[in-house]
Enzyme design. Structure first.
Site, PDB file in Angstrom:
ATOM      1  N   ARG A  51      39.656  37.348  23.190  1.00 60.07           N
ATOM      2  CA  ARG A  51      38.436  38.098  22.820  1.00 60.07           C
ATOM      3  C   ARG A  51      38.286  39.294  23.748  1.00 60.07           C
ATOM      4  NH1 ARG A  51      33.968  36.365  24.646  1.00 60.07           N
ATOM      5  NH2 ARG A  51      34.215  34.181  24.057  1.00 60.07           N
ATOM      6  N   TYR A 103      27.355  56.936   4.603  1.00 58.85           N
ATOM      7  CA  TYR A 103      28.103  55.826   3.985  1.00 58.85           C
ATOM      8  C   TYR A 103      27.121  54.677   3.727  1.00 58.85           C
ATOM      9  CZ  TYR A 103      31.234  51.816   3.662  1.00 58.85           C
ATOM     10  OH  TYR A 103      31.867  50.668   3.260  1.00 58.85           O
ATOM     11  N   ASP A 175      31.411  59.646  12.688  1.00 58.06           N
ATOM     12  CA  ASP A 175      32.240  58.791  11.832  1.00 58.06           C
ATOM     13  C   ASP A 175      33.352  59.680  11.288  1.00 58.06           C
ATOM     14  OD1 ASP A 175      33.376  57.373   9.717  1.00 58.06           O
ATOM     15  OD2 ASP A 175      31.488  56.439   9.114  1.00 58.06           O
ATOM     16  N   LYS A 200      40.819  52.647   6.219  1.00 59.32           N
ATOM     17  CA  LYS A 200      41.088  53.720   5.268  1.00 59.32           C
ATOM     18  C   LYS A 200      42.364  54.460   5.669  1.00 59.32           C
ATOM     19  CE  LYS A 200      37.120  52.157   3.844  1.00 59.32           C
ATOM     20  NZ  LYS A 200      35.831  52.710   4.250  1.00 59.32           N
TER      21      LYS A 200
END
Ligand SMILES: *Cc1c(COP(=O)(O)O)cnc(C)c1O
Length: 384
Positions: A51, A103, A175, A200
């Site tokens: 982690r 978004y 972003d 993406k």
């Protein structure tokens, strides 16, 4: 290679990378492990528990930092988990100013989750810097920018916004999912944080959900690593590997996305059955000059409205396409088509949507890297 900094295309392949220490593997192995043997308590080789850090994820995080010209990269289990980590820098009472046509998932996270923790979100088109500055007050802690925006391909001038955020001592996050560092590098333009849905273009093959943050400032990086380790929204080793593999061809894929995007945008613009085309490469796009100044090229995302289009014939059109696959998402090698009013933006009320010109007939293309003639033939048969 000395101290001279690599150019971008070389960075996609070598940035932050070196052969694996154990056997010289050229690609970092997928360290599918949760933990690491210690010789005595605290006696480890830099990795204690996955982690906190995992060597495959670290390889990806170093590549991300290199591509965005930042000092520090962080990889998350999704783009939304990356945004969530940024929001956790804030405390109740803080205010955030966001691009208006955000978004849909970011809008949902901000309004649906973080508003109830006492964080206030204001929205600005960020076209007029005076209007943007009018939202700033002593509680403003973060400005959240998307450019180009989804699905209207509006462009925000990152440098101009950064002048305002620096004056008021506010963080600026961008972003950069649509542009990718191939087209624009927000940290170089004055942003403090770059965020990606690496799902993406960065990963580029529609096979993972991954998010990323990159920052320059050491203390900001420390805060974000602390949040990443504490909240645990990390990217696993397999997905880190796939994303890193995708990144190695980012520059060649993006070049073709841009070439095909330009041809399709012009084809649509000259088509008698098309009313409007939204693509920042057109000289008559209201922010073409800004796009030209801050981006290397204009990308493969295009939205358009057919003449006399309606909700029903938009649905018919997307159903008829054969090569463009009807699906959420974007940025993969294959061409996709979406109908924002019923898909990505379906959860936004119709009047809110139409304020941002997201009409029922609007169609969004993510132009892939197939032969462009085949893509145009597909559009032509569906339009007819
Ligand atoms: C997809 C997307 C996100 C969310 O990323 P996930 O990887 O799907 O969580 C955020 N911003 C933009 C612009 C996106 O396209």
């Amino acid at each position: 290679m000395g101290k001279k900094e690599l150019k971008f295309n070389s960075k996609t392949i070598h940035g932050g990378q070196k052969p694996d220490a154990a056997y010289g593997a050229v690609m970092p192995p997928i360290y599918q492990t949760s933990t690491y043997a210690q010789s005595s308590p605290g006696g480890h080789k830099g990795f204690e528990y996955s982690r906190g850090a995992n060597p495959t994820r670290t390889a990806l995080e170093n590549a991300l930092a290199s591509l965005e010209n930042g000092g520090y990269g962080l990889a998350f289990g999704s783009g939304m988990a990356a945004i969530d980590a940024v929001m956790k820098l804030l405390v109740p009472g803080d205010e955030v100013i966001c691009t208006s046509d955000l978004y849909g998932g970011s809008y949902r996270l901000f309004k649906g989750v973080y508003e109830k923790y006492g964080i206030k979100f204001r929205f600005s088109p960020m076209e007029d810097m005076k209007e943007l500055e009018s939202h700033v007050n002593s509680k403003t802690k973060l400005v959240w920018v998307e450019t180009p925006t989804n699905p209207m391909m509006n462009i925000v001038d990152i440098k101009a916004v950064s002048k305002i955020t620096k004056t008021h001592n506010v963080l600026l996050a961008v972003d950069n999912t649509f542009a990718t560092p191939y087209l624009q590098r927000p940290l170089d333009l004055g942003a403090d944080i770059v965020m990606h849905s690496a799902t993406k273009y960065l990963a580029g093959h529609s096979d993972v959900i991954v998010g990323a943050l990159v920052v320059k400032d050491h203390s900001l990086a420390e805060q974000l690593y602390f949040i990443q380790k504490s909240s645990g929204g990390i990217c696993g080793p397999m997905d880190s590997y796939l994303t890193l593999r995708g990144i190695k061809t980012l520059h060649v894929r993006m070049q073709r996305h841009c070439e095909n995007g330009q041809i399709i945008a012009k084809y649509l613009e000259n088509h008698p059955k098309i009313d409007k085309v939204y693509w920042p490469g057109f000289e008559n796009h209201p922010y073409h000059k800004v796009a030209k100044a801050q981006m290397k090229s204009f990308g493969g995302m295009i939205s358009f409205v057919p003449k006399g289009g309606s909700y029903d014939n938009a649905i018919q059109f997307v159903e008829r396409l054969k090569i463009f696959t009807l699906a959420e998402s974007l940025g993969g090698v294959e061409s996709l088509v979406g109908h924002p009013a019923s898909m990505s933006h379906g959860s936004i009320p119709k009047d809110e949507r139409e304020k941002n010109r997201i009409v029922d007939a609007l169609i969004r293309l993510s132009v892939g890297i197939e032969d462009v003639e085949d893509l145009m033939d597909d559009l032509e048969q569906a339009l007819n």
